[in-house]
Design a protein around this motif. Structure first.
Motif, PDB file in Angstrom:
ATOM      1  N   PHE A  30       0.860  -1.176   0.000  1.00 34.02           N
ATOM      2  CA  PHE A  30       0.000   0.000   0.000  1.00 34.02           C
ATOM      3  C   PHE A  30       0.898   1.230   0.000  1.00 34.02           C
ATOM      4  O   PHE A  30       1.643   1.451   0.956  1.00 34.02           O
ATOM      5  N   ALA A  31       0.826   2.027  -1.051  1.00 30.93           N
ATOM      6  CA  ALA A  31       1.683   3.194  -1.217  1.00 30.93           C
ATOM      7  C   ALA A  31       1.088   4.383  -0.471  1.00 30.93           C
ATOM      8  O   ALA A  31       0.297   5.148  -1.012  1.00 30.93           O
ATOM      9  N   LEU A  32       1.469   4.511   0.790  1.00 30.24           N
ATOM     10  CA  LEU A  32       0.975   5.614   1.612  1.00 30.24           C
ATOM     11  C   LEU A  32       1.832   6.849   1.421  1.00 30.24           C
ATOM     12  O   LEU A  32       3.000   6.762   1.036  1.00 30.24           O
ATOM     13  N   PHE A  42       7.576   4.351  -5.017  1.00 31.11           N
ATOM     14  CA  PHE A  42       8.261   3.082  -4.809  1.00 31.11           C
ATOM     15  C   PHE A  42       7.503   1.895  -5.410  1.00 31.11           C
ATOM     16  O   PHE A  42       7.810   0.743  -5.112  1.00 31.11           O
ATOM     17  N   ALA A  43       6.513   2.168  -6.255  1.00 34.84           N
ATOM     18  CA  ALA A  43       5.677   1.106  -6.827  1.00 34.84           C
ATOM     19  C   ALA A  43       6.505   0.110  -7.629  1.00 34.84           C
ATOM     20  O   ALA A  43       6.375  -1.104  -7.445  1.00 34.84           O
ATOM     21  N   ARG A  44       7.343   0.600  -8.515  1.00 34.80           N
ATOM     22  CA  ARG A  44       8.157  -0.305  -9.340  1.00 34.80           C
ATOM     23  C   ARG A  44       9.106  -1.126  -8.462  1.00 34.80           C
ATOM     24  O   ARG A  44       9.268  -2.328  -8.651  1.00 34.80           O
ATOM     25  N   LEU A  45       9.711  -0.485  -7.479  1.00 35.87           N
ATOM     26  CA  LEU A  45      10.609  -1.186  -6.555  1.00 35.87           C
ATOM     27  C   LEU A  45       9.861  -2.292  -5.823  1.00 35.87           C
ATOM     28  O   LEU A  45      10.373  -3.398  -5.657  1.00 35.87           O
ATOM     29  N   ALA A  46       8.630  -1.997  -5.384  1.00 38.51           N
ATOM     30  CA  ALA A  46       7.824  -3.008  -4.681  1.00 38.51           C
ATOM     31  C   ALA A  46       7.526  -4.199  -5.590  1.00 38.51           C
ATOM     32  O   ALA A  46       7.642  -5.350  -5.170  1.00 38.51           O
ATOM     33  N   LEU A  47       7.150  -3.919  -6.825  1.00 38.97           N
ATOM     34  CA  LEU A  47       6.863  -5.014  -7.763  1.00 38.97           C
ATOM     35  C   LEU A  47       8.129  -5.808  -8.075  1.00 38.97           C
ATOM     36  O   LEU A  47       8.097  -7.041  -8.118  1.00 38.97           O
ATOM     37  N   ASP A  48       9.236  -5.112  -8.268  1.00 38.40           N
ATOM     38  CA  ASP A  48      10.511  -5.796  -8.532  1.00 38.40           C
ATOM     39  C   ASP A  48      10.947  -6.645  -7.339  1.00 38.40           C
ATOM     40  O   ASP A  48      11.613  -7.668  -7.508  1.00 38.40           O
ATOM     41  N   ALA A  49      10.556  -6.238  -6.135  1.00 39.40           N
ATOM     42  CA  ALA A  49      10.906  -6.983  -4.921  1.00 39.40           C
ATOM     43  C   ALA A  49       9.955  -8.148  -4.672  1.00 39.40           C
ATOM     44  O   ALA A  49      10.116  -8.883  -3.710  1.00 39.40           O
ATOM     45  N   PHE A  53       0.738  -7.392  -5.384  1.00 36.53           N
ATOM     46  CA  PHE A  53       0.013  -6.258  -5.943  1.00 36.53           C
ATOM     47  C   PHE A  53       0.473  -4.998  -5.231  1.00 36.53           C
ATOM     48  O   PHE A  53       0.932  -5.058  -4.090  1.00 36.53           O
ATOM     49  N   VAL A  54       0.325  -3.869  -5.909  1.00 42.69           N
ATOM     50  CA  VAL A  54       0.563  -2.580  -5.280  1.00 42.69           C
ATOM     51  C   VAL A  54      -0.711  -1.752  -5.403  1.00 42.69           C
ATOM     52  O   VAL A  54      -1.382  -1.779  -6.424  1.00 42.69           O
ATOM     53  N   VAL A  55      -1.052  -1.054  -4.334  1.00 37.13           N
ATOM     54  CA  VAL A  55      -2.223  -0.187  -4.311  1.00 37.13           C
ATOM     55  C   VAL A  55      -1.716   1.249  -4.331  1.00 37.13           C
ATOM     56  O   VAL A  55      -0.996   1.669  -3.432  1.00 37.13           O
ATOM     57  N   LEU A  56      -2.090   1.981  -5.383  1.00 37.41           N
ATOM     58  CA  LEU A  56      -1.585   3.327  -5.625  1.00 37.41           C
ATOM     59  C   LEU A  56      -2.723   4.325  -5.744  1.00 37.41           C
ATOM     60  O   LEU A  56      -3.832   3.956  -6.119  1.00 37.41           O
ATOM     61  N   PRO A  59      -0.864   8.173 -10.728  1.00 36.65           N
ATOM     62  CA  PRO A  59      -0.475   7.454 -11.953  1.00 36.65           C
ATOM     63  C   PRO A  59       1.009   7.111 -11.942  1.00 36.65           C
ATOM     64  O   PRO A  59       1.808   7.786 -11.291  1.00 36.65           O
ATOM     65  N   THR A  60       1.369   6.057 -12.666  1.00 35.93           N
ATOM     66  CA  THR A  60       2.764   5.654 -12.787  1.00 35.93           C
ATOM     67  C   THR A  60       3.217   5.847 -14.226  1.00 35.93           C
ATOM     68  O   THR A  60       2.399   6.025 -15.125  1.00 35.93           O
ATOM     69  N   ASP A  61       4.520   5.791 -14.434  1.00 36.84           N
ATOM     70  CA  ASP A  61       5.064   5.915 -15.786  1.00 36.84           C
ATOM     71  C   ASP A  61       5.239   4.552 -16.441  1.00 36.84           C
ATOM     72  O   ASP A  61       5.905   4.428 -17.457  1.00 36.84           O
ATOM     73  N   PHE A  62       4.636   3.514 -15.853  1.00 39.88           N
ATOM     74  CA  PHE A  62       4.697   2.167 -16.408  1.00 39.88           C
ATOM     75  C   PHE A  62       3.374   1.469 -16.144  1.00 39.88           C
ATOM     76  O   PHE A  62       2.566   1.930 -15.339  1.00 39.88           O
ATOM     77  N   THR A  63       3.146   0.379 -16.838  1.00 38.04           N
ATOM     78  CA  THR A  63       1.919  -0.396 -16.629  1.00 38.04           C
ATOM     79  C   THR A  63       2.286  -1.779 -16.125  1.00 38.04           C
ATOM     80  O   THR A  63       3.360  -2.304 -16.430  1.00 38.04           O
ATOM     81  N   ASP A  64       1.383  -2.341 -15.348  1.00 36.12           N
ATOM     82  CA  ASP A  64       1.572  -3.682 -14.804  1.00 36.12           C
ATOM     83  C   ASP A  64       0.205  -4.166 -14.337  1.00 36.12           C
ATOM     84  O   ASP A  64      -0.555  -3.392 -13.758  1.00 36.12           O
ATOM     85  N   ASP A  65      -0.095  -5.418 -14.596  1.00 35.02           N
ATOM     86  CA  ASP A  65      -1.387  -5.990 -14.186  1.00 35.02           C
ATOM     87  C   ASP A  65      -1.537  -6.055 -12.674  1.00 35.02           C
ATOM     88  O   ASP A  65      -2.638  -6.267 -12.183  1.00 35.02           O
ATOM     89  N   ARG A  66      -0.438  -5.886 -11.954  1.00 30.20           N
ATOM     90  CA  ARG A  66      -0.483  -5.975 -10.491  1.00 30.20           C
ATOM     91  C   ARG A  66      -0.698  -4.627  -9.813  1.00 30.20           C
ATOM     92  O   ARG A  66      -0.643  -4.532  -8.597  1.00 30.20           O
TER      93      ARG A  66
END
Length: 114
Positions: A30-32, A42-49, A53-56, A59-66
């Motif tokens: 959860f991106a607080l 830190f959304a991309r870092l969380a997904l890479d780790a 899923f990430v809750v944002l 908007p991000t500069d990338f897309t991901d189904d998660r």
């Protein structure tokens, strides 16, 4: 995403995290936001780790189904907690005040453990 859908994901991935430094694979992130940080960055870092899923709420500069987009991440986390609490049929004890909460909690734990 409706709260019951998010809850279904929570049941599959029951560990929540708001800090990527503490993130474990398959956690829900959860991106607080706070006065000194923005978890959305830190959304991309969380997904890479390995976040499931990430809750944002930005908007991000990338897309991901998660990625799960919401209007307010904190409010969504609070709604998820409330929904989870409503699924449980057990008593809850609230301890409030400015002094002695931890001691009181430990005493209650010892008494109820017996």
């Amino acid at each position: 995403m409706e709260i019951h859908d998010l809850y279904a994901l929570f049941l599959q991935h029951p560990h929540l995290q708001t800090d990527t430094r503490q993130l474990q694979p398959n956690d829900l992130f959860f991106a607080l936001k706070g006065p000194n940080f923005n978890g959305n960055q830190f959304a991309r870092l969380a997904l890479d780790a390995g976040a499931a899923f990430v809750v944002l709420d930005e908007p991000t500069d990338f897309t991901d189904d998660r990625i799960i987009n919401t209007n307010d991440t904190l409010e969504t986390l609070q709604q998820l907690a409330k929904y989870h609490r409503q699924q449980l049929v057990i008593p809850f004890i609230a301890i409030t005040g400015s002094n002695g909460k931890t001691t009181t909690k430990e005493l209650i734990h010892e008494v109820l453990s017996t």
